[in-house]
Structure formats: structure tokens, C-alpha cells
Design an enzyme around this catalytic site. Structure first.
Site, mmCIF file in Angstrom:
data_model
loop_
_atom_site.group_PDB
_atom_site.id
_atom_site.type_symbol
_atom_site.label_atom_id
_atom_site.label_comp_id
_atom_site.label_asym_id
_atom_site.label_seq_id
_atom_site.Cartn_x
_atom_site.Cartn_y
_atom_site.Cartn_z
ATOM 1 N N HIS A 102 -10.580 -13.884 -2.554
ATOM 2 C CA HIS A 102 -9.157 -14.177 -2.418
ATOM 3 C C HIS A 102 -8.955 -15.297 -1.412
ATOM 4 O O HIS A 102 -9.851 -15.654 -0.646
ATOM 5 C CB HIS A 102 -8.359 -12.923 -2.014
ATOM 6 C CG HIS A 102 -8.661 -12.387 -0.640
ATOM 7 N ND1 HIS A 102 -7.867 -11.461 -0.008
ATOM 8 C CD2 HIS A 102 -9.678 -12.634 0.225
ATOM 9 C CE1 HIS A 102 -8.363 -11.164 1.169
ATOM 10 N NE2 HIS A 102 -9.468 -11.858 1.333
ATOM 11 N N HIS A 111 -15.016 -10.301 -0.583
ATOM 12 C CA HIS A 111 -15.284 -9.029 0.080
ATOM 13 C C HIS A 111 -15.865 -8.029 -0.918
ATOM 14 O O HIS A 111 -15.589 -8.102 -2.115
ATOM 15 C CB HIS A 111 -13.997 -8.415 0.645
ATOM 16 C CG HIS A 111 -13.337 -9.230 1.703
ATOM 17 N ND1 HIS A 111 -13.804 -9.319 2.992
ATOM 18 C CD2 HIS A 111 -12.211 -10.002 1.661
ATOM 19 C CE1 HIS A 111 -13.011 -10.092 3.700
ATOM 20 N NE2 HIS A 111 -12.033 -10.525 2.912
ATOM 21 N N CYS A 154 -8.984 -17.700 6.628
ATOM 22 C CA CYS A 154 -8.698 -17.098 5.323
ATOM 23 C C CYS A 154 -7.834 -17.991 4.438
ATOM 24 O O CYS A 154 -7.669 -17.713 3.247
ATOM 25 C CB CYS A 154 -8.005 -15.748 5.504
ATOM 26 S SG CYS A 154 -9.022 -14.534 6.354
ATOM 27 N N HIS A 173 -12.607 -16.816 -0.077
ATOM 28 C CA HIS A 173 -13.777 -16.090 0.409
ATOM 29 C C HIS A 173 -13.760 -14.712 -0.250
ATOM 30 O O HIS A 173 -12.778 -14.318 -0.871
ATOM 31 C CB HIS A 173 -13.765 -15.948 1.938
ATOM 32 C CG HIS A 173 -12.596 -15.170 2.449
ATOM 33 N ND1 HIS A 173 -11.331 -15.698 2.528
ATOM 34 C CD2 HIS A 173 -12.496 -13.881 2.868
ATOM 35 C CE1 HIS A 173 -10.500 -14.776 2.994
ATOM 36 N NE2 HIS A 173 -11.170 -13.669 3.204
ATOM 37 N N ASP A 188 -12.717 -6.229 -10.435
ATOM 38 C CA ASP A 188 -14.093 -6.514 -10.028
ATOM 39 C C ASP A 188 -14.532 -7.911 -10.461
ATOM 40 O O ASP A 188 -14.307 -8.334 -11.598
ATOM 41 C CB ASP A 188 -15.030 -5.468 -10.626
ATOM 42 C CG ASP A 188 -16.410 -5.507 -9.985
ATOM 43 O OD1 ASP A 188 -16.499 -5.756 -8.767
ATOM 44 O OD2 ASP A 188 -17.398 -5.266 -10.697
ATOM 45 N N HIS A 189 -15.182 -8.620 -9.526
ATOM 46 C CA HIS A 189 -15.693 -9.969 -9.752
ATOM 47 C C HIS A 189 -14.592 -10.929 -10.239
ATOM 48 O O HIS A 189 -14.773 -11.664 -11.222
ATOM 49 C CB HIS A 189 -16.874 -9.949 -10.739
ATOM 50 C CG HIS A 189 -18.135 -9.443 -10.100
ATOM 51 N ND1 HIS A 189 -18.338 -8.120 -9.814
ATOM 52 C CD2 HIS A 189 -19.244 -10.102 -9.680
ATOM 53 C CE1 HIS A 189 -19.526 -7.967 -9.250
ATOM 54 N NE2 HIS A 189 -20.099 -9.151 -9.149
ATOM 55 N N GLU A 246 -11.485 -3.332 3.547
ATOM 56 C CA GLU A 246 -11.851 -4.709 3.226
ATOM 57 C C GLU A 246 -13.208 -5.069 3.828
ATOM 58 O O GLU A 246 -14.007 -5.793 3.236
ATOM 59 C CB GLU A 246 -10.772 -5.654 3.750
ATOM 60 C CG GLU A 246 -10.969 -7.106 3.381
ATOM 61 C CD GLU A 246 -9.827 -7.973 3.868
ATOM 62 O OE1 GLU A 246 -8.916 -8.257 3.073
ATOM 63 O OE2 GLU A 246 -9.843 -8.367 5.066
#
Length: 289
Positions: free
Chosen positions: A148, A175, A167, A173, A213-214, A260
Site C-alpha cells: 500500500h 506488509h 509511507c 511498500h 492477498d498479493h 500490520e
């Protein structure tokens, strides 16, 4: 001064989900692999939370005494047992995680000032029981990986960097998010379940894990095209996605916790329980040991 202390214990046991009033086909349809004749086992981890005043020795209770009570009343009876036959309670309602927690409370409440029983069936599934008749809480833990960028589209790059720091960098970046979803409901007096566990896990998988996801959240999830995907906003969106599916399986969405990173996490409550935070803030502060 009031304090809450926790005592950890563990036991290994097996169980089988099977209702004699149902046919074999009906049991298999309802409980899947858990209905297999020889049962299956878990290494259960138990946390007993107790509330009391500090005494002159700086203790709420002598933990050695607590250890012996838990061993005598619970773990010595359940360790290496077949739970369906270990206690008569489990012949009335199946030994699900939430029902085991409820019955353990009943075994300990006359001996210890308990305020919560938490029982882990495994690290990604646990139940909490607080002595409220058949009401219990069930938590499923899972994870997804996503990237994100924290930046408001109506602000300049400089202003976003001022607010969000690193950020706000243009390429984002990622998580490895850990997600805990807690539901609340009444334990069924026959099945021992507050909700269909498979349906609960499927709702999380289909509504959250698989879509998230991904992904690059800002671009792959339409909701975050205009909403900054902070951990808080992601948790709120997950709550909104799960409210109706959880209601459809006969339970109430109680809490969503999104971790996170080891340093950052947030919690949001479901509709109807959002005032729980305010209640917590009004309660006297307690030390947790």
C-alpha cells in the site's frame, strides 16, 4: 489495587464431532472430517484469567496454589483423554473449543476468582468464555500479504510526506498482515458451537484473504482508490465486509484486529459493540500480569 493475573496450562486430547440423532451422511455433511470414527486431536493451551486485590505480599493469589487447582480440576482429567467421554458435559453438547472453555469455567469458578477462560485449539483458533450462560467468543486468525501507499490524492507529494513520512513514497511498500476476527454468539446446547466454523472461516477467506492477498491495495481494491489504506481503514473495511456474512451464520461480528507489523496493530468493533471501547476507557485501570 485490582489486578488481573493469568495462568497458563496445557493438555493434549482428542475429540469427535458426532450427533447420534443424525445419520452418518448427515454427520459427515455437517462436520466433515471431524466426524471420522477415530476422532482427531489437539495440543490445547489454556489461559485462566483471575481478578483480585494485591495482598501484603504483592500477590493476587499464590500461583503455586492456582497451578494445583487447575491441574486437579482440569488438566489431570483432560490430558491424553477422549474428550467426548472424559466429562459427562460433553455427552450433552459436543466438545468444541468454545464449549470446552465454558465447561472449564464451571469446573474452576468455585475455586478461583476467574474473569475469563481462553482456550487455544491451535494458534489460529481460540475461544473465550466469561461466565455469561451460553454466550462465548470464537476467534479465527489468518494472514494476507499486500502493498500500500499512504497518501491522499488531494494533497501534494510534499504534504503527504509531511503527514505519512516514508509511507508516502510513490511506489509504496508491503506488509505481511495478520488478521484476527472474533465473533460472539450463543453456544448451541447440542452441537456445542456458537456458529458453523467452516462457514466462518470461508467468509473470511472469500471476503478478505482471497481478494486482498498479493495486491497493491490502493489500485487493486476499489474501496481504497479514495480511502487511504492505513491499518485502521483496512480494519474498518474488513469489518464492513464481514458484518453481513457473519450475521448470516447466526453470530455477531464482535471485533476485527489487524496486525500490520510487530510494532503496529489496531482493533475495531462490530456494529452494536462499538461502545465497548468507551466502556473499557471508563473502567478502573487494572494491571495485567
Amino acid at each position: 489495587m485490582k489486578c488481573i493475573i493469568d495462568r497458563r496450562a496445557q493438555f493434549s486430547a482428542s475429540h469427535r464431532y458426532w450427533l447420534p440423532q443424525l445419520s452418518e451422511a448427515e454427520n459427515v455433511e455437517r462436520f466433515g472430517a471431524c466426524a471420522r470414527p477415530m476422532g482427531h486431536g489437539h495440543n490445547y493451551v489454556l489461559y485462566v484469567s483471575m481478578l483480585g486485590d494485591l495482598d501484603e505480599y504483592g500477590m493476587v493469589l499464590n500461583l503455586s496454589d492456582v497451578k494445583h487447582v487447575i491441574k486437579k480440576e482440569v488438566t489431570s482429567q483432560l490430558d491424553f483423554s477422549f474428550l467426548n467421554e472424559a466429562w459427562a458435559d460433553f455427552q450433552q453438547a459436543l466438545p468444541t473449543t468454545e464449549n470446552i472453555a465454558r465447561v472449564i469455567w464451571q469446573r474452576l469458578e468455585s475455586h478461583l476468582p476467574i474473569v475469563n477462560i481462553r482456550l487455544y485449539e491451535h494458534p489460529e483458533l481460540w475461544a473465550d468464555y466469561q461466565g455469561n450462560s451460553m454466550e462465548a467468543f470464537l476467534t479465527v486468525s489468518t494472514h494476507f500479504s499486500a502493498a500500500h501507499r499512504l497518501a491522499r490524492p488531494d494533497l501534494s507529494f510534499e504534504k503527504n510526506c509531511e503527514i505519512y513520512g516514508k509511507c508516502a513514497r510513490p511506489n509504496g511498500h508491503g506488509h505481511n498482515y495478520h488478521l484476527e476476527v472474533t465473533i460472539k454468539g450463543e453456544i448451541d446446547p447440542q452441537t456445542g458451537m456458537l456458529a458453523d466454523l467452516v462457514a466462518f472461516e470461508t467468509a473470511i477467506e472469500d471476503r478478505v484473504v482471497e481478494p486482498f492477498d498479493h495486491t497493491f491495495l490502493n489500485k487493486d481494491i476499489p474501496y481504497f482508490e479514495k480511502v487511504v489504506p492505513t491499518a485502521e481503514n483496512i480494519a474498518v473495511h474488513i469489518r464492513d465486509l464481514l458484518e453481513n456474512p457473519i450475521r448470516d451464520i447466526g453470530a455477531q461480528l464482535y471485533k476485527v484486529k489487524l496486525i500490520e507489523s510487530p510494532n503496529n496493530s489496531c482493533e475495531v468493533y462490530g456494529a452494536g459493540v462499538s461502545d465497548a471501547i468507551a466502556m473499557m476507557m471508563r473502567e478502573p485501570k487494572m494491571a495485567i500480569v
